[in-house]
Design a protein around this motif. Structure first.
Motif, PDB file in Angstrom:
ATOM      1  N   SER A 286       0.803  -1.223   0.000  1.00 42.64           N
ATOM      2  CA  SER A 286       0.000   0.000   0.000  1.00 42.64           C
ATOM      3  C   SER A 286       0.836   1.273   0.000  1.00 42.64           C
ATOM      4  N   VAL A 344      -7.469  -3.367  -4.042  1.00 39.59           N
ATOM      5  CA  VAL A 344      -8.025  -4.684  -4.393  1.00 39.59           C
ATOM      6  C   VAL A 344      -8.080  -5.541  -3.133  1.00 39.59           C
ATOM      7  N   SER A 366       2.011  -9.253   3.409  1.00 40.75           N
ATOM      8  CA  SER A 366       1.955  -9.942   2.114  1.00 40.75           C
ATOM      9  C   SER A 366       2.611 -11.316   2.204  1.00 40.75           C
ATOM     10  N   GLU A 369       0.189 -13.563   4.038  1.00 38.40           N
ATOM     11  CA  GLU A 369      -0.987 -13.870   3.210  1.00 38.40           C
ATOM     12  C   GLU A 369      -0.629 -14.897   2.131  1.00 38.40           C
TER      13      GLU A 369
HETATM   14  N1  UDP Z   1      -3.632  -4.595   0.472  1.00 42.34           N
HETATM   15  C1  UDP Z   1      -4.839  -4.912  -0.121  1.00 42.34           C
HETATM   16  N2  UDP Z   1      -5.148  -4.319  -1.301  1.00 42.34           N
HETATM   17  C2  UDP Z   1      -4.343  -3.450  -1.931  1.00 42.34           C
HETATM   18  C3  UDP Z   1      -3.088  -3.128  -1.331  1.00 42.34           C
HETATM   19  C4  UDP Z   1      -2.765  -3.724  -0.131  1.00 42.34           C
HETATM   20  O1  UDP Z   1      -5.629  -5.715   0.404  1.00 42.34           O
HETATM   21  O2  UDP Z   1      -4.705  -2.957  -2.999  1.00 42.34           O
HETATM   22  C5  UDP Z   1      -3.326  -5.160   1.794  1.00 42.34           C
HETATM   23  C6  UDP Z   1      -2.472  -6.412   1.746  1.00 42.34           C
HETATM   24  O3  UDP Z   1      -3.270  -7.553   1.560  1.00 42.34           O
HETATM   25  C7  UDP Z   1      -1.807  -6.355   3.115  1.00 42.34           C
HETATM   26  C8  UDP Z   1      -1.635  -4.867   3.366  1.00 42.34           C
HETATM   27  O4  UDP Z   1      -2.576  -4.208   2.538  1.00 42.34           O
HETATM   28  O5  UDP Z   1      -2.675  -6.880   4.092  1.00 42.34           O
HETATM   29  C9  UDP Z   1      -0.255  -4.370   3.021  1.00 42.34           C
HETATM   30  O6  UDP Z   1       0.620  -4.769   4.009  1.00 42.34           O
HETATM   31  P1  UDP Z   1       2.111  -5.225   3.710  1.00 42.34           P
HETATM   32  O7  UDP Z   1       2.755  -5.469   5.028  1.00 42.34           O
HETATM   33  O8  UDP Z   1       2.150  -6.354   2.772  1.00 42.34           O
HETATM   34  O9  UDP Z   1       2.751  -3.993   2.962  1.00 42.34           O
HETATM   35  P2  UDP Z   1       2.774  -2.401   3.236  1.00 42.34           P
HETATM   36  O10 UDP Z   1       1.627  -1.841   2.496  1.00 42.34           O
HETATM   37  O11 UDP Z   1       2.681  -2.197   4.714  1.00 42.34           O
HETATM   38  O12 UDP Z   1       4.085  -2.000   2.659  1.00 42.34           O
END
Ligand code: UDP
Length: 474
Positions: A286, A344, A366, A369
């Protein structure tokens, strides 16, 4: 709030999530988990107006109380009015000023917290709010920290920041300490602000974070014991406060069920599945900031790999009409789908049967997940703990590969040729390495699920956390 169904006195947990999706989402899952596990629990979440819709949507099926605090305005010349979350910052270099600005929330937060009924039993605060320690101390309630990272990342950060290693350059590999698995690191695996701290705003802020954490009653970790046992043990033996591993919390994520409401990218994946085509999911979380030059290099790598891909990308604003990207999109039509600047449902994508690989920046959520959906990873780290996570994905969990820079340094530019080769390696399902990664990720998936079910390690840890810390029964 009434708690007539239980003879026990009510527990009231207050949660203060940081304004970044990667920090907020796990705490929303934790809220669901609290309600599933205890009938006599009340949960109050503090947020701000611009962040509340996301939280309300996620918790609409719970009785969580959501309170909006007034976000401070004009506290920094480079942070525009109305920006209340990290993803909206003009640059990620403003993270620390943003964090410091949140201290302006403290007076309102403290006043409301004291007025809440039933009385607050415990405060779960993101580590980026060191100021929340004061009110917890004043009310004599336990504060639990949430830092959103893995145990190994926190252990490695601690070691790299406090111990000397005789190396000639920041890219030279060295063994860390004998009691830990032999993963070789470089100084460059962590950000220069941490490996070579300088006096100033950054160091001051993180010193405050560490000070507040040292007074906390524990750290909630979104991980599970079986994933990184040596690092959980190391932390809990050598460091404090205690780390409580109660995840992976993404297993609480609700899946898309209604076919009429399927988003376009899921429909596209359905079509791929029907045709028996395997898809690589490409996304960098994000917050990730990338230059147009690097984005173009990824595009060429994906195109030349010949694989089917779904790429969710954040384009820098002035480049949304980028000619190169438009032509690229046209060339890969049918084989590759680009979803630009849109949110998304990542868990839904990863759980789709057609998705067989995830090219990811390796944010900790990520990675978890991907494990929970049995999808092997291609690490493309950008910042924060992502270099460590990508390294561990390849070398410790053995559930993926990672890109390497042109000059071999941990940080730098990733060429299209390297991206192409690594994508092919990841998506080679029948190859020896492809099979091995998939076997390993399946095993971790099973362990993750076992940890969360009744009697599993995370299940037991959460019970203990509620009894010992939140209810203060000891
Ligand atoms: N995420 C999502 N949809 C998007 C972008 C991000 O659901 O379009 C969620 C992703 O599944 C995760 C979180 O946002 O749960 C991002 O966390 P992560 O630690 O992977 O990365 P960050 O965004 O903190 O760098």
């Amino acid at each position: 709030m009434a708690f007539s169904s239980s003879s026990e006195s009510p527990i009231h947990v207050v949660i203060l999530p940081f304004m970044a999706k990667g920090h907020t989402i796990p705490l929303l899952h934790l809220t669901h988990l609290f309600f599933l596990r205890r009938s006599n629990i009340a949960v109050t979440i503090f947020t701000t107006h611009a962040n509340s819709q996301f939280i309300r949507q996620s918790l609409h099926d719970t009785k969580a109380l959501i309170i909006e605090l007034t976000f401070p305005q004009n506290f920094h010349p480079e942070i525009p009015q109305g920006v209340e979350s990290v993803d909206k910052l003009p640059s990620q270099s403003l993270l620390v000023p943003f964090c410091k600005g949140t201290k302006n929330l403290q007076p309102e937060f403290d006043t409301i917290l004291q007025s809440l009924r039933p009385n607050v039993s415990c405060l779960i605060s993101d580590v980026f709010f060191p100021w929340s320690m004061e009110i917890a101390a004043k009310l004599n309630i336990p504060r639990l920290d949430f830092d959103g990272a893995s145990n190994f990342a926190m252990v490695f950060y601690d070691i790299l920041m406090t111990q000397e290693f005789p190396v000639d350059s920041d890219d030279e590999l060295f063994s860390v300490i004998p009691s830990l698995p032999d993963i070789k690191l470089t100084k460059n695996d962590i950000e220069p602000e941490f490996s070579h701290p300088q006096p100033g705003e950054h160091t001051d802020f993180y010193t405050e974070v560490v000070m507040a954490m040292s007074k906390s009653k524990g750290i909630i970790r979104n991980s599970f014991y079986e994933l990184e046992p040596e690092f959980v043990d190391y932390w809990n033996k050598e460091k404090s406060p205690k780390a409580w591993n109660i995840g992976p919390l993404c297993l609480l994520a609700t899946k898309v069920v209604c076919s009429e409401e399927k988003p376009m990218c899921i429909q596209w994946l359905d079509e791929k599945l029907e045709k028996g085509e395997s898809v690589l999911y490409v996304a960098f979380g994000s917050l990730a900031e990338m230059t147009m030059e690097q984005l173009r290099e990824i595009a060429i790598g994906l195109e030349n790999s010949g694989e089917h891909f779904l790429w969710v990308l954040r384009l820098p604003e002035p480049s949304t009409g980028d000619e190169f990207m438009s032509e690229f999109e046209e060339r890969v039509k049918g084989r590759g789908l680009l979803v630009k600047n849109q949110w998304v449902d990542q868990v839904a994508i990863l759980s789709h049967e057609s998705v067989n690989g995830f090219m990811s920046h390796c944010g900790w959520n990520s990675v978890l997940e991907s494990i929970c959906e049995s999808v092997p990873l291609l690490g493309f780290p950008i910042t924060a703990d992502q270099n460590l996570n990508a390294r561990m994905v390849e070398e410790y969990f053995k559930i993926g590969v990672k890109v390497v820079t042109r000059n071999g340094s941990v940080r730098g530019f990733f060429s299209s040729k390297c991206i192409e080769n690594k994508v092919k390696e990841l998506m080679d399902i029948e190859g020896e390495k492809g099979k091995e990664m998939r076997k390993n990720v399946n095993k971790l998936n099973e362990k993750a699920r076992n940890a969360m079910v009744e009697g599993g390690s995370s299940w037991r840890t959460l019970n203990l956390l509620i009894d010992e810390v939140i209810c203060n029964k000891n």
